[in-house]
Design a protein around this motif. Sequence first.
Motif: not given
Length: 321
Positions: A12-16, A71-75, A77-79, A95-97, A132-134, A197-202, A211-213
């Motif tokens: 989880a990164y910023n998923e409060a 710190r934030n290491f990225g998904k 490394l967190a996994l 995923d946390a979302d 575009l993402k798909r 089926q992938r759900q939308p984020r909560i 760029w990250r992708l």
Amino acid sequence: MTKNSLAVVVAAYNEAAALPALHARLERTFAGLDLDCSVLYVDDGSRDDTWVVLRALADADARVSVLRLSRNFGKELALTAGLDLADADAVIVLDADGQDPPELIPEFVAKWREGFDVVVGTRTTRPGESWLKRATAAAFYRVMNRVADTAIPADTGDFRLMSRRVIEALRGLRERQRFMKGLFAWVGYPQASIAYQRQPRIAGSSKFNYWRLWNFALDGITGFSTAPLRVATYVGFTTAMLAFAYGGWIVIKTLRWGDPVQGWPTMMAVVLLLGGVQLMALGVVGEYLGRLYLEAKQRPLYLVQEWRPGPGAGAGRRQQD
Ligand code: UDP
Ligand code: MG
């Protein structure tokens, strides 16, 4: 192999905002399972209240372990951190979302009980994600499977179940540039898949911009294939052959028709083309060299700031390198 316990690992990164709802759904799912269930939440250096929320969840529910990275290491490394510390006969990553519905866990478990070591979730639809993402995701998998030696199933995220021996195998892969989907596939073992089926984020928004992708894709390709190096060789070879042929033609032409000063545009074109090809090939080599450099430093993959193990965790790998 015993099949009595199950641990869910969530990075989880910023998923409060999303975590309490996700945890409630997990609890409901656990109630319907005849397994020793636990959850391990990894706070990947969040800047919001994620850690406070996670601690509250751990205080309220003994099955919850929480890990906070320095710190934030990225998904990826967190996994990795979560998988290092999870201790159960099977581990599920989601995923946390809320995009990977916890309600499907019983189906994953059923496949595992049938004897599969890895059960992957295959996304049939991805609502809430742009075309575009798909499209870029689809193109990436096509290229990846062309060039990589490890077949990586298309349309699978990190939502999956893995048996203890798979987790143990993964713990042995300590490379720094981690493309988890590739590592998961590299391990092998009997695999099954479940369509969902992938759900939308909560709540909140995606942490992966294009760029990250793109960088993620580069890590994936360079981590599992040296084809770009070979392509650089072939491009270099082809250009050299063409250049030799053209050189021969210039000699013949000069001998037959003399050499009045001429050919500035051709000259520029050739110089620029060759310069471009060389820089490109150097860049490809540089990508691999840079990764080799990062690997050679042997830094730990992640650092732990705080670790509160519940009963379902802790006996895993302690060492952080
Ligand atoms: N995540 C993480 N560290 C990061 C970025 C993301 O642990 O640096 C987690 C995030 O909290 C979520 C999962 O990785 O649980 C997937 O992230 P996201 O939903 O942003 O990606 P998408 O679903 O859009 O691919
Ligand atoms: Mg998401």
